[in-house]
Design an enzyme around this catalytic site. Structure first.
Site, PDB file in Angstrom:
ATOM      1  N   ARG A  57     -25.149 -21.534 -47.078  1.00 22.80           N
ATOM      2  CA  ARG A  57     -24.163 -20.599 -47.635  1.00 22.80           C
ATOM      3  C   ARG A  57     -23.561 -19.822 -46.474  1.00 22.80           C
ATOM      4  O   ARG A  57     -23.984 -19.933 -45.336  1.00 22.80           O
ATOM      5  CB  ARG A  57     -24.785 -19.669 -48.677  1.00 22.80           C
ATOM      6  CG  ARG A  57     -26.231 -19.193 -48.490  1.00 22.80           C
ATOM      7  CD  ARG A  57     -26.462 -18.286 -47.345  1.00 22.80           C
ATOM      8  NE  ARG A  57     -25.497 -17.210 -47.290  1.00 22.80           N
ATOM      9  CZ  ARG A  57     -25.221 -16.535 -46.199  1.00 22.80           C
ATOM     10  NH1 ARG A  57     -25.813 -16.837 -45.053  1.00 22.80           N
ATOM     11  NH2 ARG A  57     -24.345 -15.561 -46.201  1.00 22.80           N
ATOM     12  N   GLY A  58     -22.473 -19.142 -46.789  1.00 25.35           N
ATOM     13  CA  GLY A  58     -21.710 -18.459 -45.741  1.00 25.35           C
ATOM     14  C   GLY A  58     -20.485 -19.296 -45.436  1.00 25.35           C
ATOM     15  O   GLY A  58     -20.624 -20.486 -45.152  1.00 25.35           O
ATOM     16  N   ARG A 100     -18.030 -25.058 -54.479  1.00 26.51           N
ATOM     17  CA  ARG A 100     -17.930 -23.599 -54.664  1.00 26.51           C
ATOM     18  C   ARG A 100     -16.448 -23.228 -54.496  1.00 26.51           C
ATOM     19  O   ARG A 100     -15.746 -23.844 -53.712  1.00 26.51           O
ATOM     20  CB  ARG A 100     -18.785 -22.815 -53.659  1.00 26.51           C
ATOM     21  CG  ARG A 100     -20.281 -22.904 -53.902  1.00 26.51           C
ATOM     22  CD  ARG A 100     -21.078 -21.996 -52.958  1.00 26.51           C
ATOM     23  NE  ARG A 100     -21.037 -20.581 -53.373  1.00 26.51           N
ATOM     24  CZ  ARG A 100     -21.558 -19.585 -52.649  1.00 26.51           C
ATOM     25  NH1 ARG A 100     -22.101 -19.839 -51.459  1.00 26.51           N
ATOM     26  NH2 ARG A 100     -21.529 -18.341 -53.079  1.00 26.51           N
ATOM     27  N   ASP A 250     -15.067 -14.244 -47.150  1.00 23.93           N
ATOM     28  CA  ASP A 250     -14.980 -15.645 -47.578  1.00 23.93           C
ATOM     29  C   ASP A 250     -13.544 -16.103 -47.684  1.00 23.93           C
ATOM     30  O   ASP A 250     -13.266 -17.306 -47.680  1.00 23.93           O
ATOM     31  CB  ASP A 250     -15.703 -15.809 -48.922  1.00 23.93           C
ATOM     32  CG  ASP A 250     -17.177 -15.528 -48.756  1.00 23.93           C
ATOM     33  OD1 ASP A 250     -17.568 -14.338 -48.698  1.00 23.93           O
ATOM     34  OD2 ASP A 250     -17.944 -16.491 -48.619  1.00 23.93           O
TER      35      ASP A 250
HETATM   36  C1  LIG Z   1     -19.395 -15.410 -42.401  1.00 19.28           C
HETATM   37  S1  LIG Z   1     -19.069 -15.752 -44.047  1.00 19.28           S
HETATM   38  C2  LIG Z   1     -20.329 -14.891 -44.825  1.00 19.28           C
HETATM   39  C3  LIG Z   1     -19.974 -14.500 -46.223  1.00 19.28           C
HETATM   40  O1  LIG Z   1     -20.463 -15.482 -47.140  1.00 19.28           O
HETATM   41  C4  LIG Z   1     -21.343 -14.838 -48.033  1.00 19.28           C
HETATM   42  O2  LIG Z   1     -21.287 -15.374 -49.321  1.00 19.28           O
HETATM   43  P1  LIG Z   1     -22.451 -16.417 -49.815  1.00 19.28           P
HETATM   44  O3  LIG Z   1     -23.740 -15.927 -49.256  1.00 19.28           O
HETATM   45  O4  LIG Z   1     -22.356 -16.327 -51.318  1.00 19.28           O
HETATM   46  O5  LIG Z   1     -22.025 -17.754 -49.274  1.00 19.28           O
HETATM   47  C5  LIG Z   1     -20.902 -13.396 -48.025  1.00 19.28           C
HETATM   48  O6  LIG Z   1     -19.744 -13.188 -48.801  1.00 19.28           O
HETATM   49  C6  LIG Z   1     -20.644 -13.207 -46.564  1.00 19.28           C
HETATM   50  O7  LIG Z   1     -19.875 -12.106 -46.201  1.00 19.28           O
END
Ligand SMILES: CSC[C@H]1O[C@H](OP(=O)(O)O)[C@H](O)[C@@H]1O
Length: 358
Positions: A57-58, A100, A250
């Site tokens: 994720r990220g 996603r 994001d």
């Molecule tokens: C460097 S992008 C990180 C960004 O992604 C995360 O979302 P998720 O953990 O649901 O993929 C979160 O919004 C972070 O800021």
């Protein structure tokens, strides 16, 4: 499956995405911080599931994993027809794009792989070399992201000073990118230069990326980090402990509206109320000039159990109504500046973001 206890100190930051031989290794971020488990993926379907279930994720890490997912799809093609090969790649990209909806890096990376495949199919090159060429493109996306994140950190450094308190939300760290992170890049580079920062990490309910990932990776790096419940941010700001908020994102819309982990908008309002700068750190690959403003950004809604279960048991009554948006949108007027690999961008965002791409 390679499981180790994560209590040990690691010499190098953990890498969330790694290509090895002819398969993709993903660190299962759902199990951190107590377990380090690298999963071995060999099909696009496994990559789709890993993105959807947040094994990886990220925004940047999702894009990198998807790019390698396209390579795994190319490996499945056994024919000799270039057009048929291209159609297969385009189908895999369309499939992975449904994993996603919010992080634009997913679509940015898939478009880049699709464009590479189109150029290959139109070239005089033999189809036998196409797999290697696509793998090289995915590896370039990963390598470039590491350099981009380091540059974000470099550009952010003048905003920091010794002893400064920085509050961050969710995980926009090395685990969310190829290395360094986006919001955490200035923290890592400041640490390398001997600057003493005090980082406050919101736990970030319901999936706890802040507690499980940001606190983990910053502690591993020896950076002074204090874990907060999300509802404590206002209090620590009122105590004067925070001199800046730095978050990732994001998707940044063309007008500078910012989609980020749920709770980010509240932080921006709190920061404004306490006259604290609110910075968003992101690569150009997260800026989406095709989406005019924040209300057009698709916001993912995730399963109810992420809220009604936790700590190994139900934490809400059976049948309770649940709303679980994974992101919110911070209007651009609440954003002090956007820190990119090309420098710091301030309002008016529409013109200044577009100028980054000229
Ligand atoms: C460097 S992008 C990180 C960004 O992604 C995360 O979302 P998720 O953990 O649901 O993929 C979160 O919004 C972070 O800021």
């Amino acid at each position: 499956m390679n499981i180790q206890e994560s209590t040990q100190k690691y010499d190098q930051p953990l890498t969330s995405v790694r290509w090895e031989g002819d398969s993709l290794q993903l660190l299962d971020q759902r199990l951190l911080p107590e377990t380090i488990d690298m999963k071995n993926l060999t099909t696009p379907e496994e990559v789709w599931k890993a993105i959807h279930s947040m094994v990886v994720r990220g925004a940047p890490a999702i894009g990198i994993a998807a790019a390698y997912g396209v390579v795994l799809g190319a490996k499945q093609y056994t024919g000799g027809d270039k057009l048929e090969w291209l159609q297969q790649i385009e189908q895999v990209c369309a499939y992975l794009a449904t994993s996603r909806p919010t992080a634009v890096n997913l679509f940015w990376a898939l478009d880049r792989m699709k464009n590479k495949a189109s150029r290959l199919a139109a070239s005089e090159d033999g189809i036998s070399g196409f797999y290697g060429a696509l793998l090289a493109e995915a590896a370039s996306i990963q390598a470039e992201d590491e350099e981009v994140c380091r540059l974000i950190g470099e550009h952010a450094l003048p905003l920091l000073s010794d002893g400064m308190g920085i509050l961050t939300h969710c995980n926009a760290g090395g685990l969310a990118t190829a290395k360094y992170g986006t919001a955490t890049a200035p923290m890592y580079l400041a640490h390398e230069k001997g600057m003493k920062l005090k980082v406050y990490a919101d736990e970030t309910r319901p999936v706890l990326q802040g507690a499980r990932l940001t606190a983990f990776e910053l502690q591993q790096a020896g950076i002074d980090v204090t874990l907060l419940c999300d509802n404590m941010a206002g209090m620590v700001m009122s105590k004067g402990w925070v001199q800046a908020v730095i978050v990732g994102t994001d998707r940044v819309a063309a007008n500078g509206d910012v989609a980020n982990k749920i709770g980010t908008y509240s932080l921006a309002v709190l920061a404004k109320a306490h006259n604290i700068p609110f910075y968003v750190a992101c690569p150009l690959s997260t800026i989406d000039l095709n989406t005019a403003s924040g209300e057009l950004i698709p916001i993912e809604e995730r399963p109810e159990h992420e809220i009604t279960e936790g700590f190994g048991k139900r934490t809400a009554p059976q049948g309770i109504k649940v709303y679980n948006p994974a992101f919110d949108v911070t209007p651009n007027e609440w954003v002090t500046a956007i820190i990119t690999e090309k420098g710091i961008v301030r309002a008016p965002y529409k013109d200044n973001l577009a100028a980054l791409f000229r």
